[in-house]
Write a protein that holds these residues in place. Structure first.
Motif, short mmCIF file in Angstrom:
data_model
loop_
_atom_site.label_atom_id
_atom_site.label_comp_id
_atom_site.label_asym_id
_atom_site.label_seq_id
_atom_site.Cartn_x
_atom_site.Cartn_y
_atom_site.Cartn_z
N GLY A 79 53.02 21.72 81.97
CA GLY A 79 51.91 20.83 81.67
C GLY A 79 51.42 20.97 80.23
O GLY A 79 51.17 19.98 79.54
N LYS A 80 51.29 22.20 79.78
CA LYS A 80 50.85 22.44 78.39
C LYS A 80 51.90 21.95 77.40
O LYS A 80 51.58 21.40 76.36
N MET A 81 53.17 22.17 77.72
CA MET A 81 54.25 21.70 76.85
C MET A 81 54.21 20.17 76.75
O MET A 81 54.39 19.61 75.67
N LEU A 82 53.93 19.51 77.85
CA LEU A 82 53.82 18.05 77.86
C LEU A 82 52.68 17.59 76.96
O LEU A 82 52.83 16.65 76.18
N TRP A 83 51.52 18.27 77.03
CA TRP A 83 50.39 17.90 76.17
C TRP A 83 50.73 18.08 74.69
O TRP A 83 50.35 17.26 73.85
N VAL A 84 51.44 19.15 74.37
CA VAL A 84 51.84 19.37 72.98
C VAL A 84 52.77 18.25 72.52
O VAL A 84 52.61 17.70 71.43
N LEU A 85 53.74 17.90 73.33
CA LEU A 85 54.68 16.83 72.99
C LEU A 85 53.97 15.48 72.85
O LEU A 85 54.30 14.69 71.96
N ILE A 86 52.99 15.22 73.70
CA ILE A 86 52.21 13.99 73.59
C ILE A 86 51.43 13.99 72.27
O ILE A 86 51.38 12.98 71.56
N GLY A 87 50.85 15.12 71.91
CA GLY A 87 50.10 15.23 70.66
C GLY A 87 50.98 15.00 69.44
O GLY A 87 50.62 14.25 68.52
N VAL A 88 52.15 15.60 69.44
CA VAL A 88 53.09 15.41 68.33
C VAL A 88 53.54 13.96 68.27
O VAL A 88 53.64 13.36 67.19
N SER A 89 53.77 13.36 69.41
CA SER A 89 54.16 11.94 69.46
C SER A 89 53.06 11.06 68.87
O SER A 89 53.35 10.12 68.12
N CYS A 90 51.81 11.36 69.20
CA CYS A 90 50.69 10.59 68.64
C CYS A 90 50.64 10.72 67.12
O CYS A 90 50.37 9.74 66.42
N ILE A 91 50.90 11.90 66.61
CA ILE A 91 50.92 12.11 65.16
C ILE A 91 51.99 11.22 64.53
O ILE A 91 51.74 10.53 63.54
N PHE A 92 53.18 11.22 65.12
CA PHE A 92 54.26 10.42 64.55
C PHE A 92 53.99 8.92 64.66
O PHE A 92 54.30 8.16 63.75
N ILE A 93 53.40 8.50 65.75
CA ILE A 93 53.04 7.08 65.88
C ILE A 93 52.04 6.70 64.80
O ILE A 93 52.15 5.66 64.15
N GLY A 94 51.05 7.57 64.56
CA GLY A 94 50.05 7.31 63.53
C GLY A 94 50.66 7.28 62.14
O GLY A 94 50.26 6.48 61.30
N ILE A 95 51.63 8.13 61.88
CA ILE A 95 52.26 8.18 60.57
C ILE A 95 53.17 6.98 60.34
O ILE A 95 53.17 6.37 59.28
N LEU A 96 53.95 6.64 61.34
CA LEU A 96 55.00 5.65 61.16
C LEU A 96 54.56 4.23 61.47
O LEU A 96 55.26 3.28 61.11
N LYS A 97 53.43 4.05 62.14
CA LYS A 97 52.99 2.70 62.48
C LYS A 97 52.56 1.95 61.23
O LYS A 97 51.87 2.46 60.38
N LYS A 98 53.00 0.70 61.15
CA LYS A 98 52.69 -0.11 59.96
C LYS A 98 51.54 -1.05 60.22
O LYS A 98 51.21 -1.47 61.22
#
Length: 90
Positions: free
Chosen positions: A71-90
């Motif tokens: 569960g904690k690993m999933l939350w970390v992966l979701i957080g990292v995914s959100c960072i990348f979406i924020g960085i790469l979204k145009k």
């Protein structure tokens, strides 16, 4: 004296290398003294930053894999995914 953790050492060395690239890029911008070239160099840095983030995060997660629940690993992966979406979204 304690032995340095290899995972922490790897993460730190990647960050030091990344910081060195940033400093070199700044010096190149000053040397060329042209807005167009500075933007080009800056764009190259935009590619390096997410790669460094992903690499250091992956190394850290591999090092902690035995200490984190699924569960904690999933939350970390979701957080990292959100960072990348924020960085790469145009």
């Amino acid at each position: 004296m304690s032995v340095m953790n290899k995972i922490v050492l790897s993460m730190a060395l990647i960050r030091i290398f990344s910081g060195s690239i940033e400093i070199m890029a700044g010096l190149l911008m000053l040397r060329y003294n042209q807005i167009e070239k500075a933007l080009l160099i800056n764009s190259g840095l935009a590619l390096v930053g997410p790669f460094v983030l992903l690499t250091t995060t992956t190394i850290g997660l591999v090092g902690m894999a035995d200490k984190l629940s699924a569960g904690k690993m999933l939350w970390v992966l979701i957080g990292v995914s959100c960072i990348f979406i924020g960085i790469l979204k145009k």
